[in-house]
Enzyme design. Structure first.
Site, PDB file in Angstrom:
ATOM      1  N   ASP A   1       0.857  -1.189   0.000  1.00  0.00           N
ATOM      2  CA  ASP A   1       0.000   0.000   0.000  1.00  0.00           C
ATOM      3  C   ASP A   1       0.893   1.239   0.000  1.00  0.00           C
ATOM      4  O   ASP A   1       1.520   1.570   1.003  1.00  0.00           O
ATOM      5  CB  ASP A   1      -0.927  -0.009   1.225  1.00  0.00           C
ATOM      6  CG  ASP A   1      -1.918   1.154   1.178  1.00  0.00           C
ATOM      7  OD1 ASP A   1      -1.744   2.066   0.340  1.00  0.00           O
ATOM      8  OD2 ASP A   1      -2.868   1.136   1.981  1.00  0.00           O
TER       9      ASP A   1
ATOM     10  N   ASN B   1       3.520   5.785 -11.459  1.00  0.00           N
ATOM     11  CA  ASN B   1       2.238   5.876 -12.175  1.00  0.00           C
ATOM     12  C   ASN B   1       1.054   5.995 -11.216  1.00  0.00           C
ATOM     13  O   ASN B   1       0.000   6.492 -11.593  1.00  0.00           O
ATOM     14  CB  ASN B   1       2.083   4.613 -13.040  1.00  0.00           C
ATOM     15  CG  ASN B   1       0.653   4.408 -13.501  1.00  0.00           C
ATOM     16  OD1 ASN B   1       0.172   5.093 -14.400  1.00  0.00           O
ATOM     17  ND2 ASN B   1      -0.055   3.483 -12.871  1.00  0.00           N
TER      18      ASN B   1
ATOM     19  N   TYR C   1      -6.981  17.227  -6.869  1.00  0.00           N
ATOM     20  CA  TYR C   1      -6.239  16.320  -7.763  1.00  0.00           C
ATOM     21  C   TYR C   1      -5.317  17.151  -8.668  1.00  0.00           C
ATOM     22  O   TYR C   1      -4.122  16.849  -8.804  1.00  0.00           O
ATOM     23  CB  TYR C   1      -7.244  15.504  -8.585  1.00  0.00           C
ATOM     24  CG  TYR C   1      -6.660  14.638  -9.670  1.00  0.00           C
ATOM     25  CD1 TYR C   1      -5.927  13.491  -9.374  1.00  0.00           C
ATOM     26  CD2 TYR C   1      -6.874  14.942 -11.022  1.00  0.00           C
ATOM     27  CE1 TYR C   1      -5.418  12.683 -10.384  1.00  0.00           C
ATOM     28  CE2 TYR C   1      -6.377  14.146 -12.028  1.00  0.00           C
ATOM     29  CZ  TYR C   1      -5.644  13.017 -11.713  1.00  0.00           C
ATOM     30  OH  TYR C   1      -5.141  12.214 -12.713  1.00  0.00           O
ATOM     31  N   GLY C   2      -5.868  18.210  -9.279  1.00  0.00           N
ATOM     32  CA  GLY C   2      -5.041  19.076 -10.124  1.00  0.00           C
ATOM     33  C   GLY C   2      -3.900  19.682  -9.339  1.00  0.00           C
ATOM     34  O   GLY C   2      -2.766  19.778  -9.829  1.00  0.00           O
ATOM     35  N   ALA C   3      -4.188  20.073  -8.096  1.00  0.00           N
ATOM     36  CA  ALA C   3      -3.142  20.681  -7.258  1.00  0.00           C
ATOM     37  C   ALA C   3      -2.036  19.668  -6.966  1.00  0.00           C
ATOM     38  O   ALA C   3      -0.846  19.995  -7.024  1.00  0.00           O
ATOM     39  CB  ALA C   3      -3.762  21.187  -5.959  1.00  0.00           C
ATOM     40  N   ALA C   4      -2.410  18.422  -6.658  1.00  0.00           N
ATOM     41  CA  ALA C   4      -1.409  17.390  -6.364  1.00  0.00           C
ATOM     42  C   ALA C   4      -0.564  17.095  -7.605  1.00  0.00           C
ATOM     43  O   ALA C   4       0.659  16.926  -7.515  1.00  0.00           O
ATOM     44  CB  ALA C   4      -2.094  16.120  -5.866  1.00  0.00           C
ATOM     45  N   LYS C   5      -1.201  17.037  -8.778  1.00  0.00           N
ATOM     46  CA  LYS C   5      -0.455  16.750 -10.008  1.00  0.00           C
ATOM     47  C   LYS C   5       0.442  17.934 -10.404  1.00  0.00           C
ATOM     48  O   LYS C   5       1.550  17.734 -10.919  1.00  0.00           O
ATOM     49  CB  LYS C   5      -1.420  16.411 -11.137  1.00  0.00           C
ATOM     50  CG  LYS C   5      -2.153  15.071 -10.967  1.00  0.00           C
ATOM     51  CD  LYS C   5      -1.216  13.865 -10.952  1.00  0.00           C
ATOM     52  CE  LYS C   5      -1.968  12.557 -11.213  1.00  0.00           C
ATOM     53  NZ  LYS C   5      -1.086  11.383 -11.092  1.00  0.00           N
TER      54      LYS C   5
HETATM   55  N1  NAP Z   1      -7.392   7.259 -16.595  1.00  0.00           N
HETATM   56  C1  NAP Z   1      -7.323   8.519 -16.957  1.00  0.00           C
HETATM   57  O1  NAP Z   1      -8.170   9.044 -17.698  1.00  0.00           O
HETATM   58  C2  NAP Z   1      -6.171   9.378 -16.470  1.00  0.00           C
HETATM   59  C3  NAP Z   1      -6.072  10.690 -16.948  1.00  0.00           C
HETATM   60  C4  NAP Z   1      -5.023  11.495 -16.506  1.00  0.00           C
HETATM   61  C5  NAP Z   1      -4.069  10.994 -15.623  1.00  0.00           C
HETATM   62  N2  NAP Z   1      -4.208   9.698 -15.179  1.00  0.00           N
HETATM   63  C6  NAP Z   1      -3.182   9.226 -14.236  1.00  0.00           C
HETATM   64  O2  NAP Z   1      -2.659   7.997 -14.718  1.00  0.00           O
HETATM   65  C7  NAP Z   1      -2.280   7.162 -13.611  1.00  0.00           C
HETATM   66  C8  NAP Z   1      -2.937   5.804 -13.737  1.00  0.00           C
HETATM   67  O3  NAP Z   1      -4.353   5.987 -13.756  1.00  0.00           O
HETATM   68  P1  NAP Z   1      -5.345   4.779 -14.141  1.00  0.00           P
HETATM   69  O4  NAP Z   1      -6.651   5.418 -14.457  1.00  0.00           O
HETATM   70  O5  NAP Z   1      -4.674   3.875 -15.111  1.00  0.00           O
HETATM   71  O6  NAP Z   1      -5.465   4.050 -12.698  1.00  0.00           O
HETATM   72  P2  NAP Z   1      -6.305   2.738 -12.312  1.00  0.00           P
HETATM   73  O7  NAP Z   1      -6.841   2.032 -13.507  1.00  0.00           O
HETATM   74  O8  NAP Z   1      -7.258   3.193 -11.240  1.00  0.00           O
HETATM   75  O9  NAP Z   1      -5.182   1.812 -11.666  1.00  0.00           O
HETATM   76  C9  NAP Z   1      -4.632   2.174 -10.444  1.00  0.00           C
HETATM   77  C10 NAP Z   1      -3.502   1.209 -10.089  1.00  0.00           C
HETATM   78  O10 NAP Z   1      -2.941   1.610  -8.834  1.00  0.00           O
HETATM   79  C11 NAP Z   1      -3.064   0.550  -7.857  1.00  0.00           C
HETATM   80  N3  NAP Z   1      -3.283   1.211  -6.560  1.00  0.00           N
HETATM   81  C12 NAP Z   1      -4.344   1.967  -6.171  1.00  0.00           C
HETATM   82  N4  NAP Z   1      -4.158   2.417  -4.917  1.00  0.00           N
HETATM   83  C13 NAP Z   1      -2.947   1.943  -4.506  1.00  0.00           C
HETATM   84  C14 NAP Z   1      -2.186   2.062  -3.310  1.00  0.00           C
HETATM   85  N5  NAP Z   1      -2.643   2.778  -2.263  1.00  0.00           N
HETATM   86  N6  NAP Z   1      -0.972   1.453  -3.237  1.00  0.00           N
HETATM   87  C15 NAP Z   1      -0.499   0.727  -4.283  1.00  0.00           C
HETATM   88  N7  NAP Z   1      -1.179   0.572  -5.438  1.00  0.00           N
HETATM   89  C16 NAP Z   1      -2.385   1.165  -5.549  1.00  0.00           C
HETATM   90  C17 NAP Z   1      -4.248  -0.277  -8.378  1.00  0.00           C
HETATM   91  O11 NAP Z   1      -4.233  -1.621  -7.935  1.00  0.00           O
HETATM   92  P3  NAP Z   1      -4.960  -2.021  -6.516  1.00  0.00           P
HETATM   93  O12 NAP Z   1      -6.349  -1.470  -6.583  1.00  0.00           O
HETATM   94  O13 NAP Z   1      -4.876  -3.514  -6.487  1.00  0.00           O
HETATM   95  O14 NAP Z   1      -4.142  -1.379  -5.440  1.00  0.00           O
HETATM   96  C18 NAP Z   1      -3.970  -0.218  -9.889  1.00  0.00           C
HETATM   97  O15 NAP Z   1      -2.933  -1.110 -10.241  1.00  0.00           O
HETATM   98  C19 NAP Z   1      -2.680   7.938 -12.352  1.00  0.00           C
HETATM   99  O16 NAP Z   1      -1.576   8.650 -11.853  1.00  0.00           O
HETATM  100  C20 NAP Z   1      -3.732   8.916 -12.846  1.00  0.00           C
HETATM  101  O17 NAP Z   1      -3.824  10.062 -12.029  1.00  0.00           O
HETATM  102  C21 NAP Z   1      -5.215   8.884 -15.570  1.00  0.00           C
END
Ligand code: NAP
Length: 260
Positions: free
Chosen positions: A55, A82, A150-154
């Protein structure tokens, strides 16, 4: 093009689903041995991808991950921070005053501190290997759009990345960010995720909401990004082919951001 990644090692946080899974697969396909970190075991893993359950929203998660990754891989050549995402129950109509400290803290833990902690723990190895850090940010870093925390953190992650690129350049370590726009992951496609929340708020079903999303958000290409498209860019940036690229942010947003 041979990316010259064969035999290298990588940690991908959040590497078992969505964009992170696509990155793990893209690196593995180039001959990289990958540790993919997530809280739960993935439904699939390959020979080149080792899942590690941890985690990363906890203070010790980063150190624990790097300890287990180095036991598995030896030195670390590539770190892809990521992990990140938005909280549940996001609404376009929400007001700043409605977002409490707990929501701010959870979002900053997940999107900023996880990367800070894993990076700190992996740095000695990355410096020895003259490695690469790729931080996955978001167009939200430059785009005033809910959820604001979220925007602030990024945006903070982008700033840290630039500062690290400056500090680590003389050590031969490169640091870049990749900023996706709307991407076809469960974030948007799960009825219980952010896409479902926003569809309900708009008074429509999720399929209609997603079909209308390119118009609603001004996506120039008319579609959401496929995670594999972002992963291909990450693999290139992590490779020696991108050896003189550092301190830069790359958008993969289909043209959402209109500023030059
Ligand atoms: N999807 C979009 O449209 C989008 C757009 C802009 C930016 N992003 C950025 O791209 C990145 C990936 O996004 P995504 O949408 O692909 O995410 P996702 O599908 O929600 O996948 C999240 C991954 O993180 C793991 N995870 C979640 N909480 C965790 C924790 N506390 N510790 C360790 N692992 C954890 C999840 O597995 P478990 O649940 O098993 O932990 C999963 O492998 C993020 O940084 C997001 O902000 C995404």
């Amino acid at each position: 093009m041979d990316l010259e990644l064969e035999g290298r090692t990588a940690i991908v946080t959040g590497g078992t689903k969505g964009i992170g899974l696509a990155i793990s697969r893209a690196l593995a396909a180039e001959g990289v041995r990958v540790v993919a970190a997530a809280r739960t075991a993935p439904t699939e893993s390959g020979e080149a991808i080792t899942p590690v359950a941890v985690d990363l929203s906890t203070p010790d998660g980063g150190t624990e991950l790097v300890r287990r990754a180095t036991a598995e891989l030896g030195e670390i050549d590539i770190l892809v921070n990521n992990l990140g995402g938005v909280r549940s129950s996001v609404a376009h109509s929400e007001r700043f005053a409605d977002i409490d400290d707990a929501a701010w803290q959870r979002t900053i833990e997940l999107n900023l501190f996880s990367a800070v902690r894993v990076t700190r723990a992996a740095l000695p190895s990355l410096i020895r290997r003259r490695g690469v850090i790729v931080n996955i940010s978001s167009i939200g870093a430059r785009f005033a759009h809910p959820p604001v925390e979220y925007g602030a953190a990024k945006a903070a992650l982008n700033n840290v990345s630039k500062a690290l690129a400056e500090e680590l350049g003389p050590d031969g370590v490169r640091v870049v960010t990749v900023s996706p726009g709307p991407t076809r992951t469960r974030n948007w496609e799960d009825p219980d995720g952010m896409g479902g929340d926003l569809a309900r708020e708009a008074g429509t079903d999720l399929a209609t909401f997603l079909a209308e999303l390119p118009d609603r958000m001004g996506i120039t290409t008319g579609r959401l990004t496929d995670p594999a498209e972002t992963a291909a860019l990450v693999a290139f940036l992590a490779s020696p082919r991108a050896g003189n690229i550092t301190g830069t942010d790359y958008l993969v947003d289909g043209g959402v951001l209109k500023t030059v």
